[in-house]
Every structure is written in C-alpha cells, then in structure tokens.
Design a protein around this motif. Sequence first.
Motif, short mmCIF file in Angstrom:
data_model
loop_
_atom_site.label_atom_id
_atom_site.label_comp_id
_atom_site.label_asym_id
_atom_site.label_seq_id
_atom_site.Cartn_x
_atom_site.Cartn_y
_atom_site.Cartn_z
N LYS A 15 -20.18 18.45 36.71
CA LYS A 15 -21.11 17.97 35.68
C LYS A 15 -20.91 18.74 34.38
O LYS A 15 -21.00 18.17 33.30
N ALA A 16 -20.63 20.04 34.48
CA ALA A 16 -20.38 20.85 33.28
C ALA A 16 -19.13 20.36 32.54
O ALA A 16 -19.00 20.57 31.34
N CYS A 17 -18.22 19.70 33.26
CA CYS A 17 -17.00 19.15 32.67
C CYS A 17 -17.16 17.68 32.29
O CYS A 17 -16.18 17.02 31.94
N GLY A 18 -18.37 17.15 32.42
CA GLY A 18 -18.63 15.76 32.04
C GLY A 18 -18.37 14.75 33.14
O GLY A 18 -18.30 13.55 32.87
N ILE A 19 -18.22 15.18 34.37
CA ILE A 19 -17.99 14.26 35.50
C ILE A 19 -19.30 14.14 36.26
O ILE A 19 -19.74 15.08 36.91
N HIS A 20 -19.94 12.98 36.14
CA HIS A 20 -21.26 12.75 36.75
C HIS A 20 -21.13 11.71 37.86
O HIS A 20 -21.48 10.55 37.69
N ARG A 21 -20.64 12.13 39.01
CA ARG A 21 -20.47 11.23 40.15
C ARG A 21 -21.20 11.79 41.35
O ARG A 21 -21.42 13.00 41.46
N SER A 22 -21.52 10.90 42.26
CA SER A 22 -22.12 11.34 43.53
C SER A 22 -21.02 12.00 44.37
O SER A 22 -19.82 11.88 44.07
N TRP A 23 -21.43 12.67 45.44
CA TRP A 23 -20.46 13.31 46.31
C TRP A 23 -19.55 12.25 46.94
O TRP A 23 -18.33 12.43 47.05
N ASP A 24 -20.13 11.09 47.33
CA ASP A 24 -19.30 10.01 47.88
C ASP A 24 -18.31 9.50 46.84
O ASP A 24 -17.17 9.17 47.17
N GLY A 25 -18.74 9.41 45.59
CA GLY A 25 -17.85 8.98 44.52
C GLY A 25 -16.69 9.94 44.32
O GLY A 25 -15.55 9.52 44.11
N ILE A 26 -16.98 11.21 44.40
CA ILE A 26 -15.93 12.23 44.27
C ILE A 26 -14.95 12.12 45.43
O ILE A 26 -13.73 12.17 45.24
N ARG A 27 -15.47 11.95 46.63
CA ARG A 27 -14.60 11.81 47.80
C ARG A 27 -13.72 10.57 47.70
O ARG A 27 -12.54 10.62 48.04
N ARG A 28 -14.28 9.46 47.23
CA ARG A 28 -13.48 8.23 47.06
C ARG A 28 -12.40 8.45 46.01
O ARG A 28 -11.27 7.96 46.15
N GLU A 29 -12.74 9.15 44.94
CA GLU A 29 -11.79 9.42 43.86
C GLU A 29 -10.59 10.23 44.37
O GLU A 29 -9.45 10.00 43.99
N LEU A 30 -10.84 11.16 45.25
CA LEU A 30 -9.78 12.04 45.76
C LEU A 30 -9.14 11.53 47.05
O LEU A 30 -8.24 12.18 47.59
N ASP A 31 -9.58 10.37 47.52
CA ASP A 31 -9.13 9.85 48.81
C ASP A 31 -7.62 9.67 48.89
O ASP A 31 -7.01 9.93 49.91
N GLY A 32 -6.99 9.24 47.82
CA GLY A 32 -5.55 8.99 47.85
C GLY A 32 -4.71 10.25 47.79
O GLY A 32 -3.50 10.20 47.98
N GLN A 33 -5.34 11.38 47.54
CA GLN A 33 -4.62 12.65 47.47
C GLN A 33 -4.27 13.08 48.89
O GLN A 33 -5.16 13.38 49.68
N GLY A 34 -3.01 13.08 49.20
CA GLY A 34 -2.60 13.38 50.57
C GLY A 34 -1.70 14.59 50.65
O GLY A 34 -1.32 15.20 49.65
N ARG A 35 -1.37 14.92 51.88
CA ARG A 35 -0.52 16.08 52.14
C ARG A 35 0.34 15.75 53.36
O ARG A 35 -0.12 15.14 54.31
#
Length: 63
Positions: A15-35
């Motif tokens: 939020k301090a960086c201007g990203i106002h998403r729910s925890w589920d939204g953050i998880r969906r955003e990072l979902d494609g990041q794989g290893r």
Amino acid sequence: MLACHLVHTIRLQLKACGIHRSWDGIRRELDGQGRVTVELKREEGRTIHVRKAARPEPRQQRV
C-alpha cells in the motif's frame, strides 16, 4: 498467527508503494511466477539441485 502478521506487513508495504489489492488479488497476480528444479545425478552418487525462477512479467515485478 505469524502468517497473519506477515500478510498484514506485506500488504502495508505494498500500500505504501501504491498497490491496493486484497491478499487474494496479490496471490492471483503472482500466480504465473514459477520455479523449476532440476536434479542432476553425479557418477559418484551425489545429487546436485539446480533451481531457477521464471523471469517475472512487468505486472509481477511491480508487486
């Protein structure tokens, strides 16, 4: 309880960086990041693990 505090801290920092998403939204955003982990067997019996993360997309880099 520790996980709850960790999630709260992460969301406050985003939020301090201007990203106002729910925890589920953050998880969906990072979902494609794989290893990927590759196991290499050596002749002497040792196993070497090589782990490589996928390159994040611009939307994932922001988070």
